[in-house]
Design an enzyme around this catalytic site. Structure first.
Site, PDB file in Angstrom:
ATOM      1  N   ALA A 171       0.804  -1.222   0.000  1.00 57.42           N
ATOM      2  CA  ALA A 171       0.000   0.000   0.000  1.00 57.42           C
ATOM      3  C   ALA A 171       0.833   1.266   0.000  1.00 57.42           C
ATOM      4  O   ALA A 171       0.297   2.366   0.097  1.00 57.42           O
ATOM      5  CB  ALA A 171      -0.941   0.002   1.206  1.00 57.42           C
ATOM      6  N   GLY A 172       2.159   1.122  -0.095  1.00 56.82           N
ATOM      7  CA  GLY A 172       3.024   2.294  -0.131  1.00 56.82           C
ATOM      8  C   GLY A 172       3.669   2.546   1.216  1.00 56.82           C
ATOM      9  O   GLY A 172       3.851   1.631   2.021  1.00 56.82           O
ATOM     10  N   ASP A 208       4.137   3.814   5.052  1.00 48.46           N
ATOM     11  CA  ASP A 208       3.296   3.710   6.240  1.00 48.46           C
ATOM     12  C   ASP A 208       2.870   5.097   6.707  1.00 48.46           C
ATOM     13  O   ASP A 208       3.710   5.961   6.997  1.00 48.46           O
ATOM     14  CB  ASP A 208       4.080   2.990   7.338  1.00 48.46           C
ATOM     15  CG  ASP A 208       3.245   2.739   8.565  1.00 48.46           C
ATOM     16  OD1 ASP A 208       2.162   2.144   8.424  1.00 48.46           O
ATOM     17  OD2 ASP A 208       3.668   3.145   9.664  1.00 48.46           O
ATOM     18  N   GLU A 223       3.165  10.486   9.932  1.00 48.79           N
ATOM     19  CA  GLU A 223       2.704  11.316  11.055  1.00 48.79           C
ATOM     20  C   GLU A 223       3.822  11.542  12.059  1.00 48.79           C
ATOM     21  O   GLU A 223       4.009  12.662  12.558  1.00 48.79           O
ATOM     22  CB  GLU A 223       1.517  10.635  11.739  1.00 48.79           C
ATOM     23  CG  GLU A 223       0.955  11.430  12.899  1.00 48.79           C
ATOM     24  CD  GLU A 223      -0.175  10.708  13.610  1.00 48.79           C
ATOM     25  OE1 GLU A 223      -0.917  11.369  14.352  1.00 48.79           O
ATOM     26  OE2 GLU A 223      -0.300   9.480  13.425  1.00 48.79           O
ATOM     27  N   HIS A 231      16.020   5.058  -1.230  1.00 47.35           N
ATOM     28  CA  HIS A 231      16.765   4.935  -2.485  1.00 47.35           C
ATOM     29  C   HIS A 231      17.741   3.762  -2.438  1.00 47.35           C
ATOM     30  O   HIS A 231      17.950   3.089  -3.456  1.00 47.35           O
ATOM     31  CB  HIS A 231      17.504   6.242  -2.773  1.00 47.35           C
ATOM     32  CG  HIS A 231      16.582   7.402  -2.994  1.00 47.35           C
ATOM     33  ND1 HIS A 231      16.990   8.717  -2.887  1.00 47.35           N
ATOM     34  CD2 HIS A 231      15.260   7.450  -3.304  1.00 47.35           C
ATOM     35  CE1 HIS A 231      15.965   9.509  -3.125  1.00 47.35           C
ATOM     36  NE2 HIS A 231      14.909   8.771  -3.373  1.00 47.35           N
ATOM     37  N   ASP A 254       8.870   8.876  -4.829  1.00 46.97           N
ATOM     38  CA  ASP A 254      10.232   8.874  -4.300  1.00 46.97           C
ATOM     39  C   ASP A 254      10.871   7.488  -4.316  1.00 46.97           C
ATOM     40  O   ASP A 254      11.968   7.304  -3.818  1.00 46.97           O
ATOM     41  CB  ASP A 254      10.264   9.434  -2.876  1.00 46.97           C
ATOM     42  CG  ASP A 254       9.438   8.612  -1.889  1.00 46.97           C
ATOM     43  OD1 ASP A 254       8.804   7.625  -2.307  1.00 46.97           O
ATOM     44  OD2 ASP A 254       9.419   8.961  -0.687  1.00 46.97           O
TER      45      ASP A 254
END
Length: 266
Positions: free
Chosen positions: A64-65, A67, A72, A94, A149
């Site tokens: 889902a990408g 967290d 936050e 990276h 990213d």
């Protein structure tokens, strides 16, 4: 699966299968999960007995990408530390994506469900993408006010062309499996039940040749869009010189000659 690890790595018959194992969060990539992912990628890259890598997700989603709870937490850091903390995190992201992209053996993303944001980028960092019929892809970064990213701005235009990549990144819209196959994001579609087995079989087919030639060839192919022809030719010449000295090349030539001699004697 019973493992408590966030990354479950299994190896059978020379094919490594890596499962993102955080199904309750749709395999969103936490910092701890990334640490395990890096360790698993390094193990696969360094183990000569492993010939290829398949990556998939445990549960209904691929990844889902990033967290959201981690996002936050980063925003709650002191104002003077946010930028540097973000830079440090990016170095880890990276490093992970580079390990996957430069893996010296074939890699296949077996996308079993939603691949969003960093999850979609991670699929793109693999050599090939096999999608289940329920798979979807979305470069949803724009919905969080950020840009891709995980390599999406590099990999996506190379698969779908620059205008289509811009459209997908600017809109953040969802791409289903059929459209993904049509526009070049996915290379194959398989049923959900047979997805991992099909990806493993494809990985075995792709990796049955010389490991030396595969590693050197992949390294050059990954750079061909950025390099002039003469440089690609020069790199190819150097790589071929290494191949000439490899055990695989010698054994294959000798086997061919022996087979030819046996035919001539008949």
């Amino acid at each position: 699966m019973t493992t408590n690890s966030l990354i479950d790595l299994q190896v059978e018959s020379g094919i490594a299968t890596l499962y993102f194992n955080r199904p309750e969060k749709r395999n969103a990539m936490s910092d701890d999960m990334r640490t395990e992912f890096i360790a698993a990628l390094e193990r696969v890259a360094g183990d000569k007995a492993i010939k290829a890598l398949v990556i998939t997700g445990n549960g209904k989603g691929f990844c889902a990408g990033g967290d959201i709870s981690g996002m936050e937490k980063r925003m709650q850091a002191p104002q003077g530390e946010i930028a540097f903390n973000g830079w440090h995190r990016q170095q880890r992201v990276h490093h992970t994506q580079t390990l996957l992209h430069t893996m010296p053996k074939p890699t296949i993303a077996a996308v079993n469900g939603a691949a969003s944001g960093l999850g979609a980028d991670t699929a793109l960092a693999c050599d090939f993408i096999m999608a289940s019929e329920s798979a979807s892809f979305t470069w949803s970064y724009i919905n969080r006010g950020i840009i891709p990213d995980g390599g999406g701005m590099y990999f996506l235009p190379r698969r779908v062309g620059l205008p289509k990549a811009k459209e997908l990144i600017f809109s953040g819209r969802k791409v289903d499996a059929n459209e993904a196959l049509q526009i070049g994001i996915a290379d194959r579609i398989e049923s959900a039940d047979g997805l991992v087995a099909a990806a493993q079989a494809w990985a075995a087919e792709l990796s049955k040749g010389s490991s030396t030639a595969l590693a050197l060839g992949k390294t050059i192919l990954n750079q061909t869009f950025e390099l002039p022809a003469n440089q690609v030719f020069a790199m190819g010449s150097q790589a071929q010189g290494i191949c000439y000295t490899s055990t695989e090349h010698r054994e294959s030539v000798m086997a061919f000659l022996a087979k030819s001699a046996a035919k001539a004697e008949r």
